[in-house]
Write an enzyme that holds these catalytic residues in place. Sequence first.
Site, short mmCIF file in Angstrom:
data_model
loop_
_atom_site.label_atom_id
_atom_site.label_comp_id
_atom_site.label_asym_id
_atom_site.label_seq_id
_atom_site.Cartn_x
_atom_site.Cartn_y
_atom_site.Cartn_z
N GLU A 83 0.81 -1.22 0.00
CA GLU A 83 0.00 0.00 0.00
C GLU A 83 0.84 1.27 0.00
OE1 GLU A 83 -3.15 0.46 -0.36
OE2 GLU A 83 -3.81 -1.62 -0.30
N GLU A 114 7.55 -22.04 7.50
CA GLU A 114 7.88 -21.20 8.65
C GLU A 114 8.99 -21.80 9.51
OE1 GLU A 114 5.29 -21.92 12.50
OE2 GLU A 114 4.06 -21.10 10.89
#
EC number: 4.2.1.126
Length: 298
Positions: A83, A114
């Site tokens: 953004e 992960e």
Amino acid sequence: MQLEKMITEGSNAASAEIDRVSTLEMCRIINDEDKTVPLAVERVLPDIAAAIDVIHAQVSGGGRLIYLGAGTSGRLGILDASECPPTYGVKPGLVVGLIAGGEYAIQHAVEGAEDSREGGVNDLKNIGLTAQDVVVGIAASGRTPYVIAGLEYARQLGCRTVGISCNPGSAVSTTAEFAITPVVGAEVVTGSSRMKAGTAQKLVLNMLSTGLMIKSGKVFGNLMVDVVATNEKLHVRQVNIVKNATGCSAEQAEAALVACERNCKTAIVMVLKNLDAAEAKKRLDQHGGFIRQVLDKE
């Protein structure tokens, strides 16, 4: 830290029988728990502010802001990073989001990603991490190997590092130079850290990137004066930004924007200082792009 001892893995008494209540009551329980999240973030505001100052100093010196996470945490980093270019007109790559498992993991679970320490290090190597950059490791549990290894590697290079987690004393918080640890308590659904912990992480990331952009002159008053008009809504927003900043009419704002290739900062200085586009841009450049400095010092 053992998983069963983590606050984020605890059982929440308020939702112990959530499977037996009405839909409305279910929503109330979740909403009541969500209300506690901003308070948890409030308690760590000094830590967030310290991180913002460090991030701004590094970025001002040519560094980047790098988010590193797995699963929900990684996706939140990517969301925040993505953004920044349209909202604040920064170049893609100034704020970077990395997720364990790569782009595929944005929409799909990647088994074992992960847990890969090598993945965290390699992802940072692949973007050419340097000592100028700031690495923000994001992990609700604070125990994600991908994130911990990435933070360790970043510190070895001399990077400034920030760890965002929701368990006090976690490996992420002790590995990073700066720890931000909003303690949100047990989740409504036990262990579902995409809920309160994820919300807390999003609020913290909002502050980190927004604080950086404000301190970088990307905000005048509370207006996003470097917004890039990529659609009709943002074209209208640009006009409103210039109007609100200067008190001019919509027609004057649009004319100024057209004259300066739709750069809000330049248009604002043009109107307020009665300058042409070239001179307004020159003065902004002389003051590092800060409208306030152009107005206050000239």
